[in-house]
Write a protein that holds these residues in place. Structure first.
Motif, PDB file in Angstrom:
ATOM      1  N   LEU A   1       4.611  15.507  -7.616  1.00 46.27           N
ATOM      2  CA  LEU A   1       4.755  16.899  -7.163  1.00 46.27           C
ATOM      3  C   LEU A   1       4.004  17.115  -5.854  1.00 46.27           C
ATOM      4  O   LEU A   1       4.476  17.778  -4.932  1.00 46.27           O
ATOM      5  CB  LEU A   1       4.196  17.856  -8.218  1.00 46.27           C
ATOM      6  N   ALA A   2       2.797  16.530  -5.767  1.00 42.79           N
ATOM      7  CA  ALA A   2       1.970  16.776  -4.579  1.00 42.79           C
ATOM      8  C   ALA A   2       2.448  15.995  -3.372  1.00 42.79           C
ATOM      9  O   ALA A   2       2.353  16.448  -2.240  1.00 42.79           O
ATOM     10  CB  ALA A   2       0.517  16.406  -4.885  1.00 42.79           C
ATOM     11  N   HIS A   3       2.958  14.790  -3.612  1.00 43.37           N
ATOM     12  CA  HIS A   3       3.203  13.896  -2.483  1.00 43.37           C
ATOM     13  C   HIS A   3       4.659  13.488  -2.337  1.00 43.37           C
ATOM     14  O   HIS A   3       5.069  12.997  -1.278  1.00 43.37           O
ATOM     15  CB  HIS A   3       2.323  12.653  -2.657  1.00 43.37           C
ATOM     16  N   GLY A   4       5.428  13.601  -3.413  1.00 44.57           N
ATOM     17  CA  GLY A   4       6.850  13.291  -3.290  1.00 44.57           C
ATOM     18  C   GLY A   4       7.267  12.097  -4.129  1.00 44.57           C
ATOM     19  O   GLY A   4       6.449  11.399  -4.722  1.00 44.57           O
ATOM     20  N   ALA A   5       8.575  11.860  -4.137  1.00 50.39           N
ATOM     21  CA  ALA A   5       9.164  10.851  -5.030  1.00 50.39           C
ATOM     22  C   ALA A   5       8.723   9.441  -4.668  1.00 50.39           C
ATOM     23  O   ALA A   5       8.606   8.575  -5.541  1.00 50.39           O
ATOM     24  CB  ALA A   5      10.675  10.954  -4.973  1.00 50.39           C
ATOM     25  N   SER A   6       8.466   9.189  -3.385  1.00 47.24           N
ATOM     26  CA  SER A   6       8.096   7.829  -2.991  1.00 47.24           C
ATOM     27  C   SER A   6       6.752   7.446  -3.611  1.00 47.24           C
ATOM     28  O   SER A   6       6.591   6.347  -4.165  1.00 47.24           O
ATOM     29  CB  SER A   6       8.037   7.753  -1.465  1.00 47.24           C
ATOM     30  N   MET A   7       5.786   8.387  -3.562  1.00 45.81           N
ATOM     31  CA  MET A   7       4.469   8.111  -4.155  1.00 45.81           C
ATOM     32  C   MET A   7       4.613   7.922  -5.670  1.00 45.81           C
ATOM     33  O   MET A   7       3.995   7.039  -6.258  1.00 45.81           O
ATOM     34  CB  MET A   7       3.505   9.253  -3.833  1.00 45.81           C
ATOM     35  N   LYS A   8       5.457   8.757  -6.277  1.00 50.08           N
ATOM     36  CA  LYS A   8       5.652   8.654  -7.727  1.00 50.08           C
ATOM     37  C   LYS A   8       6.201   7.259  -8.080  1.00 50.08           C
ATOM     38  O   LYS A   8       5.700   6.592  -9.001  1.00 50.08           O
ATOM     39  CB  LYS A   8       6.615   9.756  -8.200  1.00 50.08           C
ATOM     40  N   SER A   9       7.192   6.812  -7.312  1.00 50.13           N
ATOM     41  CA  SER A   9       7.795   5.506  -7.599  1.00 50.13           C
ATOM     42  C   SER A   9       6.755   4.400  -7.431  1.00 50.13           C
ATOM     43  O   SER A   9       6.662   3.479  -8.246  1.00 50.13           O
ATOM     44  CB  SER A   9       8.944   5.216  -6.632  1.00 50.13           C
TER      45      SER A   9
ATOM     46  N   PRO B   1      -6.024   4.433   2.838  1.00 51.63           N
ATOM     47  CA  PRO B   1      -5.987   5.871   2.557  1.00 51.63           C
ATOM     48  C   PRO B   1      -4.611   6.444   2.227  1.00 51.63           C
ATOM     49  O   PRO B   1      -4.509   7.574   1.787  1.00 51.63           O
ATOM     50  CB  PRO B   1      -6.536   6.483   3.858  1.00 51.63           C
ATOM     51  N   THR B   2      -3.551   5.657   2.388  1.00 49.39           N
ATOM     52  CA  THR B   2      -2.231   6.185   2.049  1.00 49.39           C
ATOM     53  C   THR B   2      -2.179   6.601   0.580  1.00 49.39           C
ATOM     54  O   THR B   2      -1.653   7.653   0.235  1.00 49.39           O
ATOM     55  CB  THR B   2      -1.138   5.102   2.268  1.00 49.39           C
ATOM     56  N   ALA B   3      -2.707   5.736  -0.296  1.00 47.85           N
ATOM     57  CA  ALA B   3      -2.556   6.007  -1.733  1.00 47.85           C
ATOM     58  C   ALA B   3      -3.875   5.930  -2.486  1.00 47.85           C
ATOM     59  O   ALA B   3      -3.887   6.064  -3.707  1.00 47.85           O
ATOM     60  CB  ALA B   3      -1.553   5.028  -2.335  1.00 47.85           C
ATOM     61  N   ASN B   4      -5.008   5.724  -1.785  1.00 50.39           N
ATOM     62  CA  ASN B   4      -6.229   5.423  -2.546  1.00 50.39           C
ATOM     63  C   ASN B   4      -6.643   6.549  -3.495  1.00 50.39           C
ATOM     64  O   ASN B   4      -7.130   6.296  -4.596  1.00 50.39           O
ATOM     65  CB  ASN B   4      -7.379   4.964  -1.635  1.00 50.39           C
ATOM     66  N   ALA B   5      -6.419   7.798  -3.094  1.00 49.48           N
ATOM     67  CA  ALA B   5      -6.832   8.910  -3.963  1.00 49.48           C
ATOM     68  C   ALA B   5      -6.018   8.898  -5.259  1.00 49.48           C
ATOM     69  O   ALA B   5      -6.549   9.093  -6.354  1.00 49.48           O
ATOM     70  CB  ALA B   5      -6.644  10.236  -3.245  1.00 49.48           C
ATOM     71  N   TYR B   6      -4.712   8.637  -5.133  1.00 49.35           N
ATOM     72  CA  TYR B   6      -3.864   8.612  -6.330  1.00 49.35           C
ATOM     73  C   TYR B   6      -4.176   7.388  -7.192  1.00 49.35           C
ATOM     74  O   TYR B   6      -4.184   7.456  -8.419  1.00 49.35           O
ATOM     75  CB  TYR B   6      -2.390   8.626  -5.933  1.00 49.35           C
ATOM     76  N   LEU B   7      -4.424   6.256  -6.519  1.00 45.30           N
ATOM     77  CA  LEU B   7      -4.729   5.040  -7.287  1.00 45.30           C
ATOM     78  C   LEU B   7      -6.043   5.202  -8.049  1.00 45.30           C
ATOM     79  O   LEU B   7      -6.209   4.694  -9.146  1.00 45.30           O
ATOM     80  CB  LEU B   7      -4.801   3.830  -6.343  1.00 45.30           C
ATOM     81  N   ARG B   8      -6.962   5.937  -7.463  1.00 45.27           N
ATOM     82  CA  ARG B   8      -8.256   6.149  -8.140  1.00 45.27           C
ATOM     83  C   ARG B   8      -8.049   6.932  -9.443  1.00 45.27           C
ATOM     84  O   ARG B   8      -8.630   6.596 -10.475  1.00 45.27           O
ATOM     85  CB  ARG B   8      -9.187   6.895  -7.168  1.00 45.27           C
ATOM     86  N   THR B   9      -7.201   7.946  -9.405  1.00 45.09           N
ATOM     87  CA  THR B   9      -6.967   8.711 -10.646  1.00 45.09           C
ATOM     88  C   THR B   9      -6.203   7.856 -11.666  1.00 45.09           C
ATOM     89  O   THR B   9      -6.460   7.923 -12.864  1.00 45.09           O
ATOM     90  CB  THR B   9      -6.200  10.028 -10.381  1.00 45.09           C
ATOM     91  N   LEU B  10      -5.295   7.033 -11.139  1.00 49.03           N
ATOM     92  CA  LEU B  10      -4.562   6.116 -12.019  1.00 49.03           C
ATOM     93  C   LEU B  10      -5.543   5.184 -12.722  1.00 49.03           C
ATOM     94  O   LEU B  10      -5.484   4.965 -13.931  1.00 49.03           O
ATOM     95  CB  LEU B  10      -3.646   5.288 -11.118  1.00 49.03           C
ATOM     96  N   MET B  11      -6.465   4.653 -11.949  1.00 52.73           N
ATOM     97  CA  MET B  11      -7.457   3.716 -12.500  1.00 52.73           C
ATOM     98  C   MET B  11      -8.391   4.422 -13.482  1.00 52.73           C
ATOM     99  O   MET B  11      -8.780   3.841 -14.491  1.00 52.73           O
ATOM    100  CB  MET B  11      -8.268   3.086 -11.364  1.00 52.73           C
TER     101      MET B  11
ATOM    102  N   PHE C   1       0.809  -1.229   0.000  1.00 55.21           N
ATOM    103  CA  PHE C   1       0.000   0.000   0.000  1.00 55.21           C
ATOM    104  C   PHE C   1       0.838   1.274   0.000  1.00 55.21           C
ATOM    105  O   PHE C   1       0.321   2.348   0.222  1.00 55.21           O
ATOM    106  CB  PHE C   1      -0.870   0.066   1.265  1.00 55.21           C
ATOM    107  N   ASN C   2       2.165   1.171  -0.127  1.00 52.94           N
ATOM    108  CA  ASN C   2       3.051   2.323   0.058  1.00 52.94           C
ATOM    109  C   ASN C   2       2.961   2.826   1.502  1.00 52.94           C
ATOM    110  O   ASN C   2       2.891   4.015   1.767  1.00 52.94           O
ATOM    111  CB  ASN C   2       2.714   3.451  -0.924  1.00 52.94           C
ATOM    112  N   SER C   3       2.938   1.863   2.414  1.00 51.09           N
ATOM    113  CA  SER C   3       2.712   2.204   3.828  1.00 51.09           C
ATOM    114  C   SER C   3       3.979   2.654   4.535  1.00 51.09           C
ATOM    115  O   SER C   3       3.943   2.996   5.708  1.00 51.09           O
ATOM    116  CB  SER C   3       2.164   0.981   4.549  1.00 51.09           C
TER     117      SER C   3
END
Ligand SMILES: C[S@@+](CC[C@H](N)C(=O)[O-])C[C@H]1O[C@@H](n2cnc3c(N)ncnc32)[C@H](O)[C@@H]1O
Length: 468
Positions: free
Chosen positions: A90-98, A126-136, A38-40
């Motif tokens: 940009l919003a969350h940092g390199a770890s989220m991007k990776s 909730p760590t990444a669900n918002a970003y994963l939703r846009t990805l999906m 989950f990118n926890s």
């Protein structure tokens, strides 16, 4: 063949799911459930002494964890998706991007292997669900979003200075609008049963249900007849014959104030249609029979609900991050075919043990660590036969150093190497000069480009599309 799995039922692969997904036929799977890291920012290990002892996986992400080639691949296959990932960075940092790059290349393949009627459930938190939703949304198309399911995964958690986080999110997308769906019931909440089904007779628990209309139901009375001396102001909800039949069957009840009700038995309403907030399936407790000790193990009941709703017996289910095989055991219980993938060799062992415990199916599992070979691309000609076409398309220019060469000096290269699941399909081929080809070897294209740029041999950035 397209639409048919090129692997056997009950296969468990040990390996990176990206390489394995690339080798799976298009449109061959009805349902994918994935419960990835989950990118926890934590690393997980199973307790010593548990069935899963030795299992571990990391959930911290840096750009070093991401294959350079994936950037290029996403940018080529879906520039919109690449922009979303850049924005998240940009919003969350390199770890989220990776993390999102790691997920995006895999989700692109998952969409490809889904049947047109197929569904995908992505378990996250909730760590990444918002970003994963846009990805999906970018990968599946926003109209294919069906639900954001909230599963209460724990009942007790206190966070000092914010609301206690007790839920996971499961994003439900389908490949098209015409997807498989079965109306599924979840058992009533015991509290609801206690509160509403308060009465009991020889036929079991029942609740009292309205049989007369109220003012809010319409301007004018309807079915306004007198029965046993009672004339409701706004009429009855059923025609006289039905009221008489109910009365005869002992299902009409008159309150002390003389108002009629009808008995509704619990046995006739065994559950409520499933809703997107799941509170009736508890997490796997320390004492649960199904517990393996595997970190982040999900409950069988949750997977059974998903499988029943979005597939039919005999359908193929895939869990590409199968861990201790919860989805696979649930699929077996529900008479579906299934396959799983996990980096950890322990997954195979746990699947065997769990299926043996549940079904005595020991020994029938096919454990593989080789890559599947797609057989849905037609009979592919030898990849070298594409040399002439590629020479024309690239206008004689090597895709590495960008230098023009005579035909005889250019060699055919697999953009995604065969050892990583790349196929002989034309869309995965390019021409490189001998020097660039041997420099690239089994590495991704981006690694070669980086070397050539560093050495001042090239200053452009040409990358041919894959995506078959
Ligand atoms: C959250 S756990 C899954 C738990 C599972 N749903 C269950 O109930 O047992 C995530 C799993 O993904 C696996 N994993 C992580 N990266 C992977 C990859 N690239 N390919 C295959 N498996 C991977 C880990 O080894 C881990 O077992």
């Amino acid at each position: 063949m397209k639409g048919r799995p090129n692997f056997r039922n009950r296969t468990v692969w040990t390996g990176d799911n990206l390489d394995i997904l690339r080798g799976i036929n298009s449109e061959s799977v009805e349902l994918i459930y994935l419960d990835p890291p989950f990118n926890s920012n934590r690393d997980y290990a199973a307790p010593i002494g548990s069935k899963a002892a030795g299992a571990a996986f990391k959930d911290t992400w840096t750009l070093d964890d991401v294959d350079e080639a994936w950037h290029g691949e996403i940018a080529e296959r879906d520039p919109g998706l690449y922009a979303i990932i850049g924005g998240a960075g940009l919003a969350h940092g390199a770890s989220m991007k990776s993390y999102l790059i790691m997920m995006a290349v895999r989700l692109l393949e998952m969409r490809r292997v889904l049947k047109p009627t197929g569904s995908l459930y992505l378990h996250c938190d909730p760590t990444a669900n918002a970003y994963l939703r846009t990805l999906m949304d970018a990968i599946f198309g926003a109209p294919q979003f069906r639900n954001e399911i909230v599963w209460r995964r724990t009942s007790s958690r206190n966070d000092a200075k914010r609301w206690g986080g007790v839920h996971d999110t499961i994003l439900f997308y389908t490949k098209t609008r015409d997807f498989n769906w079965n109306r599924t019931l979840s058992p009533h909440d015991p509290e609801y049963v206690r509160k509403f089904y308060r009465h009991k007779d020889k036929n079991g628990r029942y609740r009292l249900h309205e049989i007369i209309r109220t003012a809010s139901m319409g301007e004018r009375p309807n079915l306004a007849y007198e029965y046993k001396g009672y004339l409701p102001q706004w009429g009855w909800r059923k025609v006289r014959e039905k009221v008489e039949a109910l009365d005869e069957a002992g299902r009409l009840v008159w309150s002390d104030s003389g108002r009629p009700y009808v008995k509704r038995y619990l046995s006739e309403h065994p559950g409520t249609p499933i809703r997107d907030v799941v509170t009736d399936i508890p997490p796997v407790s320390g004492h649960a029979k199904e517990r393996t000790g595997y970190p982040t193990q999900k409950p069988l009941a949750l997977l059974e609900r998903i499988i029943k709703a979005s597939s039919n017996p005999g359908d193929m289910i895939l869990d590409p991050f199968c861990g201790c095989a919860t989805a696979l055991v649930a699929a077996e219980t529900q008479h579906r075919r299934w396959a799983g993938i996990d980096l950890s060799p322990l997954a195979v062992k746990l699947v065997r043990e769990r299926l043996y415990d549940h079904h005595g199916a020991f020994g029938q599992i096919i454990a593989r660590d080789d890559l599947p070979k797609r057989d849905d691309l037609g009979k592919l000609p030898n990849y070298r036969t594409h040399r002439h076409t590629l020479y024309g398309r690239q206008e004689g220019i090597c895709n590495g150093c960008l230098v023009h060469f005579p035909f005889r000096n250019l060699t055919v290269d697999h953009i995604v190497p065969q050892s990583k699941g790349g196929t002989d399909h034309e869309s995965n081929l390019q021409l490189l000069c001998g020097a660039c080809n041997s420099k690239k070897g089994e590495r991704p294209m981006e690694a070669l480009v980086a070397d050539l740029l560093a050495a001042g041999i090239r200053n452009g950035n040409v990358y041919r599309s894959i995506g078959q």
